[in-house]
Design a protein around this motif. Sequence first.
Motif, PDB file in Angstrom:
ATOM      1  N   GLU A 121       0.831  -1.211   0.000  1.00  0.00           N
ATOM      2  CA  GLU A 121       0.000   0.000   0.000  1.00  0.00           C
ATOM      3  C   GLU A 121       0.862   1.256   0.000  1.00  0.00           C
ATOM      4  OE1 GLU A 121      -4.217  -1.399   1.963  1.00  0.00           O
ATOM      5  OE2 GLU A 121      -2.646  -0.728   3.329  1.00  0.00           O
ATOM      6  N   SER A 122       2.002   1.216   0.690  1.00  0.00           N
ATOM      7  CA  SER A 122       2.897   2.378   0.695  1.00  0.00           C
ATOM      8  C   SER A 122       3.505   2.625  -0.686  1.00  0.00           C
ATOM      9  CB  SER A 122       4.012   2.203   1.734  1.00  0.00           C
ATOM     10  OG  SER A 122       4.982   1.277   1.282  1.00  0.00           O
ATOM     11  N   LEU A 123       3.511   1.591  -1.531  1.00  0.00           N
ATOM     12  CA  LEU A 123       4.023   1.712  -2.896  1.00  0.00           C
ATOM     13  C   LEU A 123       2.930   2.071  -3.897  1.00  0.00           C
ATOM     14  CD1 LEU A 123       6.397  -1.394  -2.877  1.00  0.00           C
ATOM     15  CD2 LEU A 123       7.061   1.018  -2.762  1.00  0.00           C
ATOM     16  N   GLY A 124       1.698   2.264  -3.400  1.00  0.00           N
ATOM     17  CA  GLY A 124       0.599   2.676  -4.265  1.00  0.00           C
ATOM     18  C   GLY A 124      -0.359   1.579  -4.678  1.00  0.00           C
ATOM     19  N   TRP A 125      -0.156   0.355  -4.190  1.00  0.00           N
ATOM     20  CA  TRP A 125      -1.056  -0.746  -4.511  1.00  0.00           C
ATOM     21  C   TRP A 125      -2.341  -0.616  -3.685  1.00  0.00           C
ATOM     22  CZ3 TRP A 125       0.035  -5.089  -7.710  1.00  0.00           C
ATOM     23  CH2 TRP A 125       1.285  -5.051  -8.311  1.00  0.00           C
ATOM     24  N   THR A 126      -3.396  -1.238  -4.153  1.00  0.00           N
ATOM     25  CA  THR A 126      -4.665  -1.251  -3.432  1.00  0.00           C
ATOM     26  C   THR A 126      -4.912  -2.658  -2.915  1.00  0.00           C
ATOM     27  OG1 THR A 126      -5.539   0.434  -4.910  1.00  0.00           O
ATOM     28  CG2 THR A 126      -7.141  -0.817  -3.635  1.00  0.00           C
ATOM     29  N   HIS A 127      -5.297  -2.759  -1.654  1.00  0.00           N
ATOM     30  CA  HIS A 127      -5.570  -4.048  -1.016  1.00  0.00           C
ATOM     31  C   HIS A 127      -7.066  -4.313  -1.051  1.00  0.00           C
ATOM     32  CE1 HIS A 127      -6.725  -6.264   2.729  1.00  0.00           C
ATOM     33  NE2 HIS A 127      -5.882  -7.114   2.187  1.00  0.00           N
TER      34      HIS A 127
END
Length: 105
Positions: free
Chosen positions: A29-35
């Motif tokens: 998430e800190s890298l821009g991914w969505t969980h």
Amino acid sequence: MSPTLGIREMSASYGELMLVEQPAIACLESLGWTHANLYTETFGEHGSEGRESEHQVVLTRRLRAALSRLNPDLPADVRDDAIGQAIDQLTRDRSKQLAVNANQA
């Protein structure tokens, strides 16, 4: 004085979820991914993510949308075919190949 933790509380705080999954999710998430929690996912063509079963690991509906977003200048007459070919290549079964060859491909 703090209360002592029972076995259930101890095992819940010292398991794979807390030690591996949650930190990995936070990192992504800190890298821009969505969980997304897909515990209640429905399967089939009209399912929530479009997968036939939990064994299908690539979310092709999302992949198709992302490839379309990443290639806005692709002419419409070749877009669907090119994206279909890209999805075929990305989702091809490489399990019977040597790992080094599969990674290279």
